[in-house]
Motif scaffolding. Structure first.
Motif, PDB file in Angstrom:
ATOM      1  N   ALA A 169       0.827  -1.207   0.000  1.00  0.00           N
ATOM      2  CA  ALA A 169       0.000   0.000   0.000  1.00  0.00           C
ATOM      3  C   ALA A 169       0.862   1.258   0.000  1.00  0.00           C
ATOM      4  O   ALA A 169       0.539   2.241  -0.682  1.00  0.00           O
ATOM      5  N   SER A 170       1.989   1.239   0.728  1.00  0.00           N
ATOM      6  CA  SER A 170       2.863   2.416   0.750  1.00  0.00           C
ATOM      7  C   SER A 170       3.519   2.624  -0.607  1.00  0.00           C
ATOM      8  O   SER A 170       3.665   3.759  -1.064  1.00  0.00           O
ATOM      9  N   LEU A 171       3.880   1.537  -1.306  1.00  0.00           N
ATOM     10  CA  LEU A 171       4.442   1.677  -2.649  1.00  0.00           C
ATOM     11  C   LEU A 171       3.394   2.228  -3.609  1.00  0.00           C
ATOM     12  O   LEU A 171       3.697   3.088  -4.450  1.00  0.00           O
ATOM     13  N   GLU A 172       2.168   1.748  -3.502  1.00  0.00           N
ATOM     14  CA  GLU A 172       1.089   2.234  -4.365  1.00  0.00           C
ATOM     15  C   GLU A 172       0.814   3.708  -4.106  1.00  0.00           C
ATOM     16  O   GLU A 172       0.610   4.489  -5.033  1.00  0.00           O
ATOM     17  N   ALA A 173       0.828   4.114  -2.843  1.00  0.00           N
ATOM     18  CA  ALA A 173       0.628   5.524  -2.501  1.00  0.00           C
ATOM     19  C   ALA A 173       1.757   6.377  -3.073  1.00  0.00           C
ATOM     20  O   ALA A 173       1.512   7.485  -3.585  1.00  0.00           O
ATOM     21  N   ARG A 174       2.988   5.885  -3.021  1.00  0.00           N
ATOM     22  CA  ARG A 174       4.128   6.626  -3.570  1.00  0.00           C
ATOM     23  C   ARG A 174       3.999   6.772  -5.077  1.00  0.00           C
ATOM     24  O   ARG A 174       4.320   7.813  -5.637  1.00  0.00           O
ATOM     25  N   ARG A 175       3.524   5.692  -5.749  1.00  0.00           N
ATOM     26  CA  ARG A 175       3.313   5.766  -7.204  1.00  0.00           C
ATOM     27  C   ARG A 175       2.250   6.815  -7.537  1.00  0.00           C
ATOM     28  O   ARG A 175       2.401   7.596  -8.472  1.00  0.00           O
ATOM     29  N   ALA A 176       1.158   6.820  -6.760  1.00  0.00           N
ATOM     30  CA  ALA A 176       0.087   7.792  -6.991  1.00  0.00           C
ATOM     31  C   ALA A 176       0.590   9.219  -6.775  1.00  0.00           C
ATOM     32  O   ALA A 176       0.289  10.121  -7.568  1.00  0.00           O
ATOM     33  N   ILE A 208       0.720  12.233  -9.495  1.00  0.00           N
ATOM     34  CA  ILE A 208       0.136  13.551  -9.229  1.00  0.00           C
ATOM     35  C   ILE A 208       1.189  14.632  -9.441  1.00  0.00           C
ATOM     36  O   ILE A 208       0.928  15.665 -10.055  1.00  0.00           O
ATOM     37  N   GLY A 209       2.398  14.383  -8.943  1.00  0.00           N
ATOM     38  CA  GLY A 209       3.481  15.353  -9.106  1.00  0.00           C
ATOM     39  C   GLY A 209       3.834  15.590 -10.559  1.00  0.00           C
ATOM     40  O   GLY A 209       4.081  16.724 -10.975  1.00  0.00           O
ATOM     41  N   SER A 210       3.836  14.525 -11.376  1.00  0.00           N
ATOM     42  CA  SER A 210       4.172  14.705 -12.788  1.00  0.00           C
ATOM     43  C   SER A 210       3.075  15.458 -13.525  1.00  0.00           C
ATOM     44  O   SER A 210       3.346  16.235 -14.425  1.00  0.00           O
ATOM     45  N   VAL A 211       1.819  15.250 -13.125  1.00  0.00           N
ATOM     46  CA  VAL A 211       0.714  15.986 -13.744  1.00  0.00           C
ATOM     47  C   VAL A 211       0.804  17.469 -13.379  1.00  0.00           C
ATOM     48  O   VAL A 211       0.585  18.337 -14.226  1.00  0.00           O
ATOM     49  N   LYS A 212       1.164  17.757 -12.135  1.00  0.00           N
ATOM     50  CA  LYS A 212       1.295  19.152 -11.707  1.00  0.00           C
ATOM     51  C   LYS A 212       2.399  19.866 -12.473  1.00  0.00           C
ATOM     52  O   LYS A 212       2.327  21.071 -12.691  1.00  0.00           O
ATOM     53  N   GLU A 213       3.451  19.127 -12.863  1.00  0.00           N
ATOM     54  CA  GLU A 213       4.572  19.740 -13.568  1.00  0.00           C
ATOM     55  C   GLU A 213       4.285  19.982 -15.044  1.00  0.00           C
ATOM     56  O   GLU A 213       4.996  20.728 -15.697  1.00  0.00           O
ATOM     57  N   GLN A 214       3.247  19.361 -15.599  1.00  0.00           N
ATOM     58  CA  GLN A 214       2.922  19.542 -17.001  1.00  0.00           C
ATOM     59  C   GLN A 214       2.360  20.949 -17.208  1.00  0.00           C
ATOM     60  O   GLN A 214       1.612  21.463 -16.384  1.00  0.00           O
ATOM     61  N   PRO A 215       2.746  21.556 -18.317  1.00  0.00           N
ATOM     62  CA  PRO A 215       2.195  22.894 -18.574  1.00  0.00           C
ATOM     63  C   PRO A 215       0.687  22.806 -18.797  1.00  0.00           C
ATOM     64  O   PRO A 215       0.187  21.883 -19.398  1.00  0.00           O
ATOM     65  N   HIS A 216       0.010  23.776 -18.244  1.00  0.00           N
ATOM     66  CA  HIS A 216      -1.450  23.800 -18.377  1.00  0.00           C
ATOM     67  C   HIS A 216      -1.809  24.499 -19.685  1.00  0.00           C
ATOM     68  O   HIS A 216      -1.346  25.591 -19.959  1.00  0.00           O
ATOM     69  N   GLU A 217      -2.624  23.837 -20.477  1.00  0.00           N
ATOM     70  CA  GLU A 217      -3.072  24.417 -21.738  1.00  0.00           C
ATOM     71  C   GLU A 217      -4.479  24.960 -21.547  1.00  0.00           C
ATOM     72  O   GLU A 217      -5.317  24.335 -20.924  1.00  0.00           O
ATOM     73  N   ARG A 218      -4.696  26.117 -22.084  1.00  0.00           N
ATOM     74  CA  ARG A 218      -6.015  26.723 -21.986  1.00  0.00           C
ATOM     75  C   ARG A 218      -6.813  26.361 -23.229  1.00  0.00           C
ATOM     76  O   ARG A 218      -6.317  26.423 -24.328  1.00  0.00           O
ATOM     77  N   VAL A 219      -8.008  25.987 -22.987  1.00  0.00           N
ATOM     78  CA  VAL A 219      -8.908  25.694 -24.098  1.00  0.00           C
ATOM     79  C   VAL A 219      -9.702  26.943 -24.386  1.00  0.00           C
ATOM     80  O   VAL A 219     -10.356  27.505 -23.523  1.00  0.00           O
ATOM     81  N   ALA A 220      -9.642  27.411 -25.642  1.00  0.00           N
ATOM     82  CA  ALA A 220     -10.336  28.656 -26.008  1.00  0.00           C
ATOM     83  C   ALA A 220     -11.742  28.380 -26.443  1.00  0.00           C
ATOM     84  O   ALA A 220     -12.134  27.380 -26.884  1.00  0.00           O
TER      85      ALA A 220
END
Length: 187
Positions: free
Chosen positions: A164-171, A175-187
Motif C-alpha cells: 500500500a505504501s508503494l502504491e501511494a508513492r506511485r500515486a 500527481i506530481g508529474s501531472v502538476k509539472e505539465q504545462p497547463h493548456e487553456r482551451v479557447a
C-alpha cells in the motif's frame, strides 16, 4: 538545546558483528559483464532482485552524521574469483529502482518486510545466461517464541502495508508529474 542521536565516535572501541541475513557465496571463473540474482518464494513470486550495476550513492550531506556511518549500497561483484553477498532477508521493492537502504529505512524507497521462514529459490544470470536454480531455506531464529502461523500472519500484514505504501508513492509521483505539465487553456 537540540540533541541528536548519532553513532559512536570513531575512537570508541567496537567489534564487528556477524552478518545479519543469508550468506550467499558464488564463484566466477572469468570476469562477467553483468550479474543478476533473483530470489523467489515457493509460488515463484519475485522476492528480491540484485544486480552487478553499481547503484548511485545517496548524499547524506544534510544530515549531522559522518558519511562513514552509512552503509555502502551492495551490488554483485563481477571480477573472477570467490564472492560473498549478504541478503538482509527483506522483500525487495519490485517495480522500483532497487537499493539497499540502511536498516532504519532512511531513504526514498520504503524497506520491504522480512521474509517468513520457508524455502526460497535463487536464480543467477551471468551475462544473460541463467544458471541452475539453487534452494535456500530460511529457518526460525531459535530465540523467537512466535509460531510459524504467527510469523506468516505478521508477514502478510506487513507486506500489505508495504504494498500500500508503494502504491501511494506511485500515486503521489503521478500527481506530481501531472502538476509539472504545462497547463493548456482551451479557447
Amino acid at each position: 538545546m537540540l540533541s541528536l542521536a548519532h553513532p559512536l565516535p570513531p575512537e570508541e572501541a567496537t567489534a564487528e558483528n556477524p552478518p545479519a541475513g543469508a550468506i550467499l557465496d558464488y564463484y566466477l571463473p572469468v570476469e562477467a559483464k553483468s550479474l543478476d540474482l533473483n530470489i523467489y518464494d515457493t509460488e515463484h513470486n519475485l522476492v528480491r532482485h540484485i544486480s552487478s550495476a553499481i547503484p548511485a550513492q545517496p548524499s547524506h550531506m544534510d544530515l549531522p552524521i559522518a558519511e562513514r556511518w552509512f552503509p555502502v549500497p551492495q551490488h554483485l561483484e563481477t571480477a573472477p574469483g570467490h564472492h560473498r553477498f549478504i541478503w538482509n532477508l527483506a522483500w525487495g521493492t519490485s517495480g522500483t529502482k532497487e537499493s539497499d537502504e540502511p536498516d532504519d529505512g532512511e531513504g526514498g524507497i520504503p524497506r520491504g518486510p522480512k521474509v517468513a521462514p520457508g524455502t526460497y529459490s535463487l536464480q543467477m544470470n551471468v551475462d544473460g545466461t541463467a544458471l541452475p536454480a539453487e534452494g535456500l531455506t530460511v529457518t526460525m531464529d531459535p530465540r523467537v517464541k512466535a509460531t510459524t502461523l504467527e510469523l506468516q500472519q505478521n508477514f502478510g500484514t506487513t507486506y500489505k502495508i508495504f504494498s500500500a505504501s508503494l502504491e501511494a508513492r506511485r500515486a503521489l509521483a503521478e500527481i506530481g508529474s501531472v502538476k509539472e505539465q504545462p497547463h493548456e487553456r482551451v479557447a
